[in-house]
Write a protein that holds these residues in place. Structure first.
Motif, mmCIF file in Angstrom:
data_model
loop_
_atom_site.group_PDB
_atom_site.id
_atom_site.type_symbol
_atom_site.label_atom_id
_atom_site.label_comp_id
_atom_site.label_asym_id
_atom_site.label_seq_id
_atom_site.Cartn_x
_atom_site.Cartn_y
_atom_site.Cartn_z
ATOM 1 N N ARG A 249 -6.490 -90.144 39.818
ATOM 2 C CA ARG A 249 -7.527 -90.931 39.186
ATOM 3 C C ARG A 249 -8.875 -90.235 39.345
ATOM 4 O O ARG A 249 -9.098 -89.532 40.323
ATOM 5 C CB ARG A 249 -7.581 -92.329 39.824
ATOM 6 C CG ARG A 249 -6.368 -93.173 39.495
ATOM 7 C CD ARG A 249 -6.352 -94.467 40.266
ATOM 8 N NE ARG A 249 -5.270 -95.349 39.819
ATOM 9 C CZ ARG A 249 -4.793 -96.347 40.533
ATOM 10 N NH1 ARG A 249 -5.293 -96.612 41.729
ATOM 11 N NH2 ARG A 249 -3.808 -97.099 40.059
ATOM 12 N N PRO A 250 -9.786 -90.433 38.374
ATOM 13 C CA PRO A 250 -11.085 -89.748 38.437
ATOM 14 C C PRO A 250 -11.913 -90.199 39.633
ATOM 15 O O PRO A 250 -11.718 -91.288 40.173
ATOM 16 C CB PRO A 250 -11.753 -90.126 37.112
ATOM 17 C CG PRO A 250 -11.062 -91.384 36.682
ATOM 18 C CD PRO A 250 -9.658 -91.283 37.179
ATOM 19 N N VAL A 251 -12.840 -89.342 40.025
ATOM 20 C CA VAL A 251 -13.721 -89.620 41.159
ATOM 21 C C VAL A 251 -15.172 -89.505 40.719
ATOM 22 O O VAL A 251 -15.488 -88.855 39.717
ATOM 23 C CB VAL A 251 -13.450 -88.635 42.316
ATOM 24 C CG1 VAL A 251 -12.067 -88.845 42.880
ATOM 25 C CG2 VAL A 251 -13.640 -87.186 41.874
ATOM 26 N N ARG A 252 -16.050 -90.155 41.477
ATOM 27 C CA ARG A 252 -17.483 -90.056 41.199
ATOM 28 C C ARG A 252 -18.019 -88.704 41.653
ATOM 29 O O ARG A 252 -17.521 -88.088 42.585
ATOM 30 C CB ARG A 252 -18.244 -91.157 41.937
ATOM 31 C CG ARG A 252 -17.945 -92.558 41.479
ATOM 32 C CD ARG A 252 -18.811 -93.565 42.212
ATOM 33 N NE ARG A 252 -18.500 -93.628 43.642
ATOM 34 C CZ ARG A 252 -19.234 -93.077 44.583
ATOM 35 N NH1 ARG A 252 -20.328 -92.391 44.268
ATOM 36 N NH2 ARG A 252 -18.915 -93.190 45.857
ATOM 37 N N GLY A 253 -19.061 -88.247 40.970
ATOM 38 C CA GLY A 253 -19.762 -87.053 41.420
ATOM 39 C C GLY A 253 -19.094 -85.736 41.083
ATOM 40 O O GLY A 253 -19.414 -84.711 41.698
ATOM 41 N N ALA A 254 -18.173 -85.729 40.115
ATOM 42 C CA ALA A 254 -17.463 -84.487 39.793
ATOM 43 C C ALA A 254 -18.421 -83.398 39.326
ATOM 44 O O ALA A 254 -18.282 -82.231 39.697
ATOM 45 C CB ALA A 254 -16.401 -84.750 38.731
ATOM 46 N N LEU A 255 -19.403 -83.785 38.522
ATOM 47 C CA LEU A 255 -20.346 -82.794 38.012
ATOM 48 C C LEU A 255 -21.211 -82.237 39.141
ATOM 49 O O LEU A 255 -21.476 -81.032 39.211
ATOM 50 C CB LEU A 255 -21.216 -83.418 36.929
ATOM 51 C CG LEU A 255 -22.140 -82.472 36.154
ATOM 52 C CD1 LEU A 255 -21.357 -81.333 35.533
ATOM 53 C CD2 LEU A 255 -22.905 -83.229 35.084
ATOM 54 N N ALA A 256 -21.663 -83.106 40.046
ATOM 55 C CA ALA A 256 -22.453 -82.641 41.185
ATOM 56 C C ALA A 256 -21.639 -81.709 42.074
ATOM 57 O O ALA A 256 -22.149 -80.689 42.559
ATOM 58 C CB ALA A 256 -22.960 -83.838 41.983
ATOM 59 N N MET A 257 -20.371 -82.027 42.290
ATOM 60 C CA MET A 257 -19.513 -81.165 43.104
ATOM 61 C C MET A 257 -19.292 -79.811 42.441
ATOM 62 O O MET A 257 -19.323 -78.761 43.098
ATOM 63 C CB MET A 257 -18.175 -81.851 43.356
ATOM 64 C CG MET A 257 -18.253 -83.030 44.304
ATOM 65 S SD MET A 257 -16.623 -83.650 44.817
ATOM 66 C CE MET A 257 -16.014 -84.321 43.278
ATOM 67 N N ALA A 258 -19.072 -79.826 41.132
ATOM 68 C CA ALA A 258 -18.845 -78.573 40.416
ATOM 69 C C ALA A 258 -20.091 -77.693 40.421
ATOM 70 O O ALA A 258 -19.993 -76.465 40.553
ATOM 71 C CB ALA A 258 -18.404 -78.862 38.982
ATOM 72 N N LEU A 259 -21.267 -78.296 40.275
ATOM 73 C CA LEU A 259 -22.506 -77.516 40.328
ATOM 74 C C LEU A 259 -22.694 -76.887 41.697
ATOM 75 O O LEU A 259 -23.140 -75.735 41.813
ATOM 76 C CB LEU A 259 -23.699 -78.427 40.013
ATOM 77 C CG LEU A 259 -23.870 -78.860 38.559
ATOM 78 C CD1 LEU A 259 -24.939 -79.934 38.443
ATOM 79 C CD2 LEU A 259 -24.233 -77.662 37.686
ATOM 80 N N GLU A 260 -22.353 -77.607 42.753
ATOM 81 C CA GLU A 260 -22.505 -77.089 44.112
ATOM 82 C C GLU A 260 -21.467 -76.010 44.403
ATOM 83 O O GLU A 260 -21.728 -75.061 45.148
ATOM 84 C CB GLU A 260 -22.366 -78.236 45.111
ATOM 85 C CG GLU A 260 -22.887 -77.932 46.494
ATOM 86 C CD GLU A 260 -24.374 -78.165 46.616
ATOM 87 O OE1 GLU A 260 -24.928 -77.823 47.665
ATOM 88 O OE2 GLU A 260 -24.968 -78.676 45.655
ATOM 89 N N ALA A 261 -20.265 -76.164 43.826
ATOM 90 C CA ALA A 261 -19.184 -75.223 44.100
ATOM 91 C C ALA A 261 -19.260 -73.961 43.250
ATOM 92 O O ALA A 261 -18.515 -73.005 43.498
ATOM 93 C CB ALA A 261 -17.840 -75.909 43.872
#
Length: 495
Positions: free
Chosen positions: A117-129
């Motif tokens: 299931r989807p999670v919150r903050g995926a875009l923020a995590m991807a930008l950081e990673a």
């Protein structure tokens, strides 16, 4: 192997610090222990992970399992760690190759059947990673969101079984489908508004310089209607602004990839608390001013908001950021929002008409709910009068949003070429460098400042609004007509 390590990411404001998920299997009474400051959602992963592993066709180890989420001093929240915990257990028990885990990062909530299931903050995590060289595996919907960063190391998965097959080399996960960034924004058209020429003009100036605007008028005059049409007068967000806006919305699970690049229009109810408006909680989460980052925050029935709530907007209106400080944690969120507000002239709304029975004391008390320092931070204040019956019966003959948007876009180009930002965001030094009027304009401003008692902040805001008016006119210089029009938007009658 009795020890396995999977990599993931947490959330701390807009930051996504790395989290190492260490899984150790030992002899003893069967059970799973979670350490590393997990909150309730993370602790409940024990039951979700066990059911997901069994229902995916794997064997759940009948051993004592210890899961450590490092670093230990970072609070862990949400179900994003379900997937790395499950993979760590499977790797530690030898059911999937542990060596493949090191090249990946994982985040995803598991259903009892093993679906992701989807999670919150995926875009923020991807930008950081971005740039760490590892492949980020996410649920399909979250991966589609994360792909907006432009990174090619994002893979989408539908289930725990699909991730395990990928790690075992049996099948390959695919990148998420590209999101169409050219979806046309559909907003109400300004041509629908009848009359209200001054309000339409003020709305155009507000769009051109991203200025805050307060509309004062009786019920039904069209204040909300005008506010809803402001996003349609403004160009689409550029890539940097679109990512920044989307990252904040992603933190609360409200980002829609189909609306990527479109300006957010937030309209909280007047019963909203200070925490709902500016953010807070434990862990701190963004409020409405941050969710409206690079968009519009519309506050209807402005005096009905609690005065203490409105006072919390004073600093973010100036700085474009909000710093939330709590005893245990601190967080900072961007808040470059454009404030649009509407209010009635008196408690009943019909001030000056025969049907109004509000006393002068009631009117003063009602308008006094807005403090001087708060109003001083609003660039444009206009009156929106009730329309006569002739105007209501006639056809709408005003300009369309598309026509006005062309002028606004041209003004934006002048601002970006001159100073790289909107006029509303100019600092004092930048105002001194690029917003000084000619001699007649300077004399007019000095005269108005003496008669109206303008503060230093109001002085600078008049200059910024005049700069936007000149940009709309295609003028490089700020003249007396531009100053005169800007001054008339500073009036806020309290009588």
């Amino acid at each position: 192997m009795a020890l396995a390590i999977a990599l993931s990411r947490g959330l701390d404001g807009l930051n996504a610090p790395p989290v190492t998920v260490e899984v150790h299997l030992a002899n003893g009474l069967p059970g799973l222990t979670l350490v590393g400051l997990p909150d309730t959602e993370v602790r409940e992963a024990r039951d979700r992970v066990r059911a997901a592993i069994v229902n995916s066709g794997f064997e759940y180890p009948g051993k004592r399992i210890t899961v450590n989420l490092a670093p230990a001093d970072l609070p862990k929240e949400s179900g994003r760690f379900d997937l790395p915990i499950a993979l760590g257990i499977l790797a530690a028990s030898g059911q999937i190759p542990a060596a493949r885990l090191a090249a990946h990062e994982f985040a995803g909530e598991l259903s009892l059947s093993g679906e992701l299931r989807p999670v919150r903050g995926a875009l923020a995590m991807a930008l950081e990673a971005a740039g760490d060289g590892k492949t980020f595996i996410l649920p399909a919907l979250s991966a589609r969101e994360a792909a907006l960063t432009g990174q090619d190391n994002i893979l989408a998965a539908d289930s725990l079984l699909a991730v395990c097959a990928h790690l075992a080399g049996q099948t390959e996960l695919s990148p998420p489908p590209a999101v169409d960034r050219d979806n046309p924004a559909i907003f109400p058209d300004l041509a629908d508004v009848r009359g209200q020429s001054q309000a339409r003009r003020a709305l155009e100036i507000a769009a051109a310089g991203q200025h805050s605007l307060l509309m004062l008028g009786p019920p039904g005059a069209g204040k909300s209607m005008l506010a809803a049409r402001l996003p349609g007068l403004m160009p689409m967000l550029d890539d940097d602004a679109a990512r920044s806006s989307a990252a904040v919305l992603s933190l609360v699970g409200q980002f829609d990839p189909l609306r990527y690049g479109q300006r957010v229009f937030r309209s909280p109810h007047h019963t909203a608390s200070a925490v709902a408006l500016v953010g807070g909680g434990n862990p701190p989460r963004p409020g409405e001013i941050s969710l409206a980052h690079h968009g519009i925050l519309f506050l209807d029935e402005l005096p009905e908001f609690d005065r203490k709530v409105l006072e919390t907007l004073r600093e973010p209106l100036e700085s474009g950021r909000i710093h939330i400080a709590r005893a245990a944690r601190q967080a900072e969120f961007p808040a470059e929002f454009q404030l649009i507000a509407a209010m009635n002239p008196c408690p009943c709304g019909y001030h000056g008409e025969s049907r109004c029975h509000c006393s002068p004391e009631q009117v003063a008390r009602y308008r006094g709910k807005l403090s001087g320092p708060f109003v001083d931070r609003i660039d444009l204040v206009i009156e929106v009068p009730a329309l006569p019956s002739e105007a209501l019966a006639g056809k709408a003959d005003g300009e369309t949003s598309a026509v006005v948007r062309e002028r606004v876009a041209a003004a934006w180009q002048r601002q970006r070429g001159r100073q790289g930002k909107a006029n509303a965001r100019l600092t004092t030094r930048e105002i001194d460098a690029g917003c000084q009027p000619d001699a007649p304009g300077a004399a007019l401003l000095q005269q108005a400042a003496s008669r109206l008692g303008l503060s230093a902040r109001a002085w600078h805001r008049v200059l910024k609004v005049a700069r936007s008016i000149a940009d709309l006119a295609g003028s490089t210089d700020i003249g007396a007509p531009h100053i005169a029009e800007a001054i008339q938007y500073r009036r806020f009658a309290r009588d």
